[in-house]
Design a protein around this motif. Structure first.
Motif, PDB file in Angstrom:
ATOM      1  N   ARG A 195       0.834  -1.203   0.000  1.00  0.00           N
ATOM      2  CA  ARG A 195       0.000   0.000   0.000  1.00  0.00           C
ATOM      3  C   ARG A 195       0.866   1.249   0.000  1.00  0.00           C
ATOM      4  NH1 ARG A 195      -4.169  -0.042   4.516  1.00  0.00           N
ATOM      5  NH2 ARG A 195      -5.023  -1.674   3.219  1.00  0.00           N
ATOM      6  N   GLN A 196       1.925   1.234   0.810  1.00  0.00           N
ATOM      7  CA  GLN A 196       2.824   2.389   0.875  1.00  0.00           C
ATOM      8  C   GLN A 196       3.479   2.640  -0.487  1.00  0.00           C
ATOM      9  OE1 GLN A 196       6.167   1.767   3.455  1.00  0.00           O
ATOM     10  NE2 GLN A 196       6.747   3.921   3.435  1.00  0.00           N
ATOM     11  N   ILE A 197       3.933   1.601  -1.131  1.00  0.00           N
ATOM     12  CA  ILE A 197       4.571   1.753  -2.441  1.00  0.00           C
ATOM     13  C   ILE A 197       3.557   2.215  -3.481  1.00  0.00           C
ATOM     14  CG2 ILE A 197       5.684   0.488  -4.325  1.00  0.00           C
ATOM     15  CD1 ILE A 197       7.137  -1.130  -2.171  1.00  0.00           C
ATOM     16  N   ALA A 198       2.328   1.713  -3.409  1.00  0.00           N
ATOM     17  CA  ALA A 198       1.295   2.127  -4.358  1.00  0.00           C
ATOM     18  C   ALA A 198       0.995   3.618  -4.226  1.00  0.00           C
ATOM     19  CB  ALA A 198       0.029   1.309  -4.147  1.00  0.00           C
ATOM     20  N   VAL A 199       0.956   4.110  -2.997  1.00  0.00           N
ATOM     21  CA  VAL A 199       0.708   5.536  -2.772  1.00  0.00           C
ATOM     22  C   VAL A 199       1.844   6.362  -3.356  1.00  0.00           C
ATOM     23  CG1 VAL A 199       0.599   7.311  -0.965  1.00  0.00           C
ATOM     24  CG2 VAL A 199      -0.770   5.241  -0.756  1.00  0.00           C
ATOM     25  N   GLN A 200       3.069   5.927  -3.121  1.00  0.00           N
ATOM     26  CA  GLN A 200       4.218   6.683  -3.639  1.00  0.00           C
ATOM     27  C   GLN A 200       4.262   6.683  -5.160  1.00  0.00           C
ATOM     28  OE1 GLN A 200       7.663   5.057  -1.705  1.00  0.00           O
ATOM     29  NE2 GLN A 200       7.241   6.104   0.223  1.00  0.00           N
ATOM     30  N   THR A 201       3.930   5.556  -5.776  1.00  0.00           N
ATOM     31  CA  THR A 201       3.934   5.530  -7.240  1.00  0.00           C
ATOM     32  C   THR A 201       2.787   6.364  -7.795  1.00  0.00           C
ATOM     33  OG1 THR A 201       2.736   3.428  -7.226  1.00  0.00           O
ATOM     34  CG2 THR A 201       5.125   3.317  -7.461  1.00  0.00           C
ATOM     35  N   ALA A 202       1.676   6.427  -7.090  1.00  0.00           N
ATOM     36  CA  ALA A 202       0.566   7.273  -7.532  1.00  0.00           C
ATOM     37  C   ALA A 202       0.934   8.751  -7.449  1.00  0.00           C
ATOM     38  CB  ALA A 202      -0.675   6.993  -6.694  1.00  0.00           C
ATOM     39  N   GLN A 203       1.843   9.083  -6.545  1.00  0.00           N
ATOM     40  CA  GLN A 203       2.288  10.471  -6.401  1.00  0.00           C
ATOM     41  C   GLN A 203       3.382  10.819  -7.402  1.00  0.00           C
ATOM     42  OE1 GLN A 203       3.451  10.597  -2.284  1.00  0.00           O
ATOM     43  NE2 GLN A 203       1.362  10.962  -1.581  1.00  0.00           N
ATOM     44  N   GLY A 204       3.769   9.857  -8.235  1.00  0.00           N
ATOM     45  CA  GLY A 204       4.714  10.158  -9.295  1.00  0.00           C
ATOM     46  C   GLY A 204       6.093   9.553  -9.148  1.00  0.00           C
ATOM     47  N   LYS A 205       6.371   8.884  -8.040  1.00  0.00           N
ATOM     48  CA  LYS A 205       7.673   8.246  -7.885  1.00  0.00           C
ATOM     49  C   LYS A 205       7.724   6.995  -8.736  1.00  0.00           C
ATOM     50  CE  LYS A 205       9.155   9.613  -3.324  1.00  0.00           C
ATOM     51  NZ  LYS A 205       9.477   9.176  -1.979  1.00  0.00           N
ATOM     52  N   SER A 206       8.899   6.650  -9.167  1.00  0.00           N
ATOM     53  CA  SER A 206       9.052   5.406  -9.921  1.00  0.00           C
ATOM     54  C   SER A 206       8.989   4.236  -8.942  1.00  0.00           C
ATOM     55  CB  SER A 206      10.387   5.383 -10.658  1.00  0.00           C
ATOM     56  OG  SER A 206      11.450   5.277  -9.739  1.00  0.00           O
TER      57      SER A 206
END
Length: 76
Positions: A17-28
């Motif tokens: 979930r944490q990684i999904a949020v970060q990728t949704a914010q534009g991080k690779s």
């Protein structure tokens, strides 16, 4: 997660979930995984194994695994 560290389903769901949020914010995915100390391979494996699990389902799975392990010890 550090290499060789054991994980349970609850931790996997939270990390995904944490990684999904970060990728949704534009991080690779590579950068988000590096920050969480998770390899891309682990992320994809977790996604395959625990794809649609929610946090409460992961907790229930962990409880059942603990109960099963206890019963196995009693039988052995």
């Amino acid at each position: 997660m550090r290499r060789g560290q054991t994980t349970n389903a609850e931790q996997v769901v939270l990390e995904r979930r944490q990684i999904a949020v970060q990728t949704a914010q534009g991080k690779s995915l590579a950068l988000a995984g590096r920050e969480a100390e998770i390899s891309g391979q682990s992320y994809y494996r977790w996604r395959t194994e625990c794809g649609g699990l929610k946090l409460d389902q992961a907790r229930k799975t962990n409880d059942l695994e603990r109960e099963s392990a206890g019963l196995r010890r009693l039988v052995a």
